[in-house]
Design an enzyme around this catalytic site. Structure first.
Site, PDB file in Angstrom:
ATOM      1  N   HIS A   1       4.805  10.688  -1.108  1.00  0.00           N
ATOM      2  CA  HIS A   1       6.151  11.313  -0.771  1.00  0.00           C
ATOM      3  C   HIS A   1       6.054  12.347   0.625  1.00  0.00           C
ATOM      4  CE1 HIS A   1       8.020  11.709  -5.124  1.00  0.00           C
ATOM      5  NE2 HIS A   1       7.773  10.491  -4.845  1.00  0.00           N
TER       6      HIS A   1
ATOM      7  N   SER B   1       9.737   5.684  -3.373  1.00  0.00           N
ATOM      8  CA  SER B   1       9.951   7.115  -3.334  1.00  0.00           C
ATOM      9  C   SER B   1       9.543   7.387  -1.639  1.00  0.00           C
ATOM     10  CB  SER B   1       9.146   7.623  -4.290  1.00  0.00           C
ATOM     11  OG  SER B   1       9.665   7.639  -5.554  1.00  0.00           O
TER      12      SER B   1
END
Length: 254
Positions: A178, A127
């Protein structure tokens, strides 16, 4: 730009780095999670993100978590994201710079997790690297507008905002990965986009017969083609966004 129409063979041929990364995702999930082959189970234990182990000198864990995933849904979601948003960048930047952007952003996300996360924090997943790709796109939008058209820029901005919102409202998400992955992609933007070419995608008959004509992303290509599904494309993109939002609310992809 984000609508895949290639055959499987063409996808592998024109996007070898993206195809290889996805192949690694699938292979490690099959051997470690599904088949539970002891060697690969142990490999995942040695390769996952583990802040305490990293602090003890296992610095490879700042890179290796990018390739492992926490279950089938997690692997599919990240691989699907890579299928959608990786190919254009690989062609525009070139194989080396694309890999630098992807791994560099993933590394930045894992470093941020190591520095700010709890000592016993465990994490896996691509991610952070994928958020890094969004960071590169954001750099293009604000600094190199000729590389991406307005319609696709709006799609990138919308997905990035949704991704950031979901980062903070979903449980069990590596927020540090992230955010720092996105920052890493932005920081690498000036380096990897140096000399980048616009990306047009055309799998013509001449190309399939071995033509050496260029591939690139032409922002006006949709205006040049009168194809019956042209009006369907925006609906498809927004439909996929809705599906991803619903999946994010009810699934556990991270």
């Amino acid at each position: 730009m984000f609508f895949r129409t290639e055959s499987f063979q063409d996808f592998i041929r024109f996007y070898p780095i993206v195809a290889t990364l996805i192949g690694i995702h699938i292979f490690l999930w099959l051997t470690g999670d599904l088949l539970q082959i002891s060697y690969f189970v142990q490999l995942e234990r040695l390769g996952n993100g583990n802040n305490l182990a990293t602090a003890d000198g296992e610095y490879w864990r700042l890179i290796t978590p990018i390739f492992f995933h926490a279950g089938l849904a997690h692997m599919i979601f990240n691989s699907f994201s890579l299928v959608l948003f990786g190919p254009a960048l690989e062609q525009m930047l070139g194989k080396g710079k694309f890999l630098l952007a992807y791994l560099g952003a993933g590394f930045a996300g894992n470093v941020g997790t190591f520095l700010l996360g709890p000592d016993y924090y465990l994490h896996v997943g691509a991610s952070g690297a994928i958020f890094g790709l969004f960071g590169v796109y954001l750099y293009m939008i604000y600094a190199k507008k000729h590389l991406i058209d307005q319609a696709n820029a709006q799609i990138v901005l919308t997905i990035t905002v949704i991704g950031l919102v979901m980062t903070f409202i979903r449980p069990n998400i590596n927020i540090y990965g992230h955010i720092f992955g996105l920052i890493g992609g932005l920081a690498l933007g000036p380096i990897v986009t140096s000399g980048a070419q616009t990306f047009t995608m055309s799998f013509s008959r001449s190309r399939r017969r071995g033509s050496d004509s260029d591939i690139g992303f032409d922002p006006n290509r949709w205006n040049k083609r009168r194809i019956p599904w042209r009006r369907f494309l925006p609906k498809f993109i927004w439909g996929m966004l809705v599906i991803l939002i619903i999946a994010g609310l009810f699934g556990r992809f991270f």
